[in-house]
Design a protein around this motif. Sequence first.
Motif, PDB file in Angstrom:
ATOM      1  N   TYR A 136      33.969  44.962  45.004  1.00 46.58           N
ATOM      2  CA  TYR A 136      34.366  46.374  45.014  1.00 46.58           C
ATOM      3  C   TYR A 136      35.860  46.528  44.772  1.00 46.58           C
ATOM      4  O   TYR A 136      36.303  47.324  43.932  1.00 46.58           O
ATOM      5  N   GLU A 137      36.659  45.745  45.490  1.00 48.68           N
ATOM      6  CA  GLU A 137      38.120  45.815  45.355  1.00 48.68           C
ATOM      7  C   GLU A 137      38.564  45.419  43.948  1.00 48.68           C
ATOM      8  O   GLU A 137      39.392  46.105  43.331  1.00 48.68           O
ATOM      9  N   ASN A 138      38.004  44.323  43.438  1.00 49.87           N
ATOM     10  CA  ASN A 138      38.373  43.858  42.095  1.00 49.87           C
ATOM     11  C   ASN A 138      38.044  44.888  41.022  1.00 49.87           C
ATOM     12  O   ASN A 138      38.797  45.069  40.060  1.00 49.87           O
ATOM     13  N   ASN A 139      36.919  45.572  41.190  1.00 50.81           N
ATOM     14  CA  ASN A 139      36.515  46.578  40.211  1.00 50.81           C
ATOM     15  C   ASN A 139      37.480  47.764  40.201  1.00 50.81           C
ATOM     16  O   ASN A 139      37.852  48.278  39.131  1.00 50.81           O
ATOM     17  N   ILE A 140      37.931  48.185  41.372  1.00 50.59           N
ATOM     18  CA  ILE A 140      38.819  49.345  41.448  1.00 50.59           C
ATOM     19  C   ILE A 140      40.222  49.018  40.941  1.00 50.59           C
ATOM     20  O   ILE A 140      40.844  49.822  40.231  1.00 50.59           O
ATOM     21  N   VAL A 141      40.748  47.832  41.288  1.00 46.79           N
ATOM     22  CA  VAL A 141      42.134  47.534  40.907  1.00 46.79           C
ATOM     23  C   VAL A 141      42.309  47.468  39.389  1.00 46.79           C
ATOM     24  O   VAL A 141      43.420  47.666  38.887  1.00 46.79           O
ATOM     25  N   ALA A 150      51.758  41.264  49.005  1.00 47.99           N
ATOM     26  CA  ALA A 150      52.684  40.793  50.035  1.00 47.99           C
ATOM     27  C   ALA A 150      52.920  39.292  49.981  1.00 47.99           C
ATOM     28  O   ALA A 150      53.827  38.789  50.651  1.00 47.99           O
ATOM     29  N   THR A 151      52.103  38.560  49.191  1.00 46.41           N
ATOM     30  CA  THR A 151      52.307  37.110  49.052  1.00 46.41           C
ATOM     31  C   THR A 151      51.988  36.687  47.619  1.00 46.41           C
ATOM     32  O   THR A 151      51.181  37.335  46.931  1.00 46.41           O
ATOM     33  N   PRO A 152      52.586  35.578  47.165  1.00 50.03           N
ATOM     34  CA  PRO A 152      52.263  35.067  45.820  1.00 50.03           C
ATOM     35  C   PRO A 152      50.789  34.705  45.674  1.00 50.03           C
ATOM     36  O   PRO A 152      50.221  34.832  44.583  1.00 50.03           O
ATOM     37  N   TYR A 153      50.147  34.248  46.753  1.00 57.56           N
ATOM     38  CA  TYR A 153      48.728  33.888  46.696  1.00 57.56           C
ATOM     39  C   TYR A 153      47.882  35.107  46.341  1.00 57.56           C
ATOM     40  O   TYR A 153      47.002  35.051  45.475  1.00 57.56           O
ATOM     41  N   ILE A 154      48.143  36.239  46.995  1.00 57.86           N
ATOM     42  CA  ILE A 154      47.396  37.463  46.698  1.00 57.86           C
ATOM     43  C   ILE A 154      47.737  37.949  45.287  1.00 57.86           C
ATOM     44  O   ILE A 154      46.863  38.425  44.545  1.00 57.86           O
ATOM     45  N   GLU A 155      48.997  37.813  44.893  1.00 54.52           N
ATOM     46  CA  GLU A 155      49.412  38.186  43.540  1.00 54.52           C
ATOM     47  C   GLU A 155      48.582  37.445  42.496  1.00 54.52           C
ATOM     48  O   GLU A 155      48.076  38.040  41.533  1.00 54.52           O
ATOM     49  N   ASP A 156      48.430  36.137  42.659  1.00 57.79           N
ATOM     50  CA  ASP A 156      47.673  35.333  41.698  1.00 57.79           C
ATOM     51  C   ASP A 156      46.222  35.794  41.610  1.00 57.79           C
ATOM     52  O   ASP A 156      45.623  35.805  40.536  1.00 57.79           O
ATOM     53  N   ARG A 157      45.660  36.175  42.738  1.00 59.44           N
ATOM     54  CA  ARG A 157      44.270  36.639  42.744  1.00 59.44           C
ATOM     55  C   ARG A 157      44.090  37.905  41.903  1.00 59.44           C
ATOM     56  O   ARG A 157      43.143  38.033  41.124  1.00 59.44           O
ATOM     57  N   PHE A 158      45.015  38.850  42.010  1.00 61.23           N
ATOM     58  CA  PHE A 158      44.848  40.138  41.345  1.00 61.23           C
ATOM     59  C   PHE A 158      45.302  40.139  39.890  1.00 61.23           C
ATOM     60  O   PHE A 158      44.958  41.056  39.139  1.00 61.23           O
ATOM     61  N   LYS A 159      46.057  39.131  39.480  1.00 60.28           N
ATOM     62  CA  LYS A 159      46.501  39.070  38.085  1.00 60.28           C
ATOM     63  C   LYS A 159      45.334  38.973  37.111  1.00 60.28           C
ATOM     64  O   LYS A 159      45.470  39.299  35.935  1.00 60.28           O
ATOM     65  N   LYS A 160      44.169  38.527  37.595  1.00 57.84           N
ATOM     66  CA  LYS A 160      42.994  38.426  36.730  1.00 57.84           C
ATOM     67  C   LYS A 160      42.421  39.807  36.409  1.00 57.84           C
ATOM     68  O   LYS A 160      41.657  39.956  35.447  1.00 57.84           O
ATOM     69  N   TYR A 161      42.771  40.804  37.207  1.00 52.38           N
ATOM     70  CA  TYR A 161      42.110  42.107  37.093  1.00 52.38           C
ATOM     71  C   TYR A 161      43.040  43.257  36.712  1.00 52.38           C
ATOM     72  O   TYR A 161      42.572  44.351  36.398  1.00 52.38           O
ATOM     73  N   ASN A 162      44.356  43.014  36.749  1.00 50.36           N
ATOM     74  CA  ASN A 162      45.296  44.072  36.412  1.00 50.36           C
ATOM     75  C   ASN A 162      46.536  43.423  35.792  1.00 50.36           C
ATOM     76  O   ASN A 162      47.038  42.428  36.318  1.00 50.36           O
ATOM     77  N   HIS A 163      47.025  43.996  34.699  1.00 53.92           N
ATOM     78  CA  HIS A 163      48.155  43.383  33.994  1.00 53.92           C
ATOM     79  C   HIS A 163      49.496  43.696  34.649  1.00 53.92           C
ATOM     80  O   HIS A 163      50.515  43.113  34.307  1.00 53.92           O
ATOM     81  N   ASN A 164      49.499  44.624  35.613  1.00 57.33           N
ATOM     82  CA  ASN A 164      50.756  45.072  36.211  1.00 57.33           C
ATOM     83  C   ASN A 164      50.756  44.761  37.710  1.00 57.33           C
ATOM     84  O   ASN A 164      50.568  45.654  38.551  1.00 57.33           O
TER      85      ASN A 164
END
Length: 365
Positions: A136-141, A150-164
């Motif tokens: 659900y979260e990945n689809n919305i982002v 708040a951390t590089p680890y979370i940043e890496d996770r979301f880079k797959k789903y949003n370019h910004n």
Amino acid sequence: MKICHMTSVHPYNDIRITVKECSSLVEAGFEVHLIAPNTSVENFQGIKVHGLLNPYKGRFKRANFFTRKVYLKALELDADIYHFHDPELLKTGIMLKKQGKKVIYDVHEDVPRQILNKHWIPKPIRKVTSFAFEKYENNIVRKLDAIVTATPYIEDRFKKYNHNVINVSNFPILNELYIGDKQIGKENSVVYIGGITKERGSLVMVGAIEKTIGTLELAGKFVNENEKKILEILPSWETKVNYHGFLNREGIKNTLSRSKAGLVVLEPRLNFIDSLPIKMFEYMAAGIPVIASDFPVWKEIIEMNKCGICVDPLNVEEISKAIQWIFSNPQEATTMGENGRRAIETIYNWETESEKLIKLYEKLN
């Protein structure tokens, strides 16, 4: 530019949301509004605060009914950019996007991994709940204008789903907590400040201090009152633990100034291992050594900056020896504190992180 930050969970004076992010944006010249629950405060450090009464009890009603009030207030403010801070506002973010608004999601925690340890979710359904929320979260982002993590680890996770996607770590404000880094004249005490649970090391900290010549300064709220009762019957609770309850920022500063080291001995759980706990950096900012769990990310920071001791967070004896070493070696401990403070001044400070946030807003304008 008119900016609206939104939270349905956090207090109006939350450190990351308000004291750091919103205040930095005000200093940069933006018009900043904050929607927050249950406050009558209308102005905080130049931020226009809009308090909404949340009459609903429990997470489910808050997420399903109170978030609607947040959305309607957000629309009324008609801001240029909306920046929300709670996973339960993901639907609100999408609704604002449908109104043609620019929307930022600020991800404080790795929520799918957090869900696996939520005591209020029945254990048999935690994995499926975690999986479903992540989808659900990945689809919305994918549909939002930017993600702040708040951390590089979370940043890496979301880079797959949003370019910004940008990481804005929750590092300390440079001059907020620092008094001095000398060990001589301080009490033989170590400090822990934060949420108090077994997972965050409550039992091992109390057990470890019993084997030393010093005391534990314990500050924060118990997440579960039953855990407090378990600690209160331990022999060392009355004689070796000073429990302060919740402290304001001045109280935190004073407690840190009296202590010889700060403890952050969280258990090796998925949502902790790759986190960057603010308390670790606040100890460094105060100029005291850190005694921390030997997670690879934390160990790299502490060993690279020579600012503390890493321990097995499940080993009471190892934690106890680290505490006693600090008490017995004041000169070396002072050097560790100085090293930690220097690292805050050069790398791990909010002033540097805030520049990333301001650039993101300028980019979206």
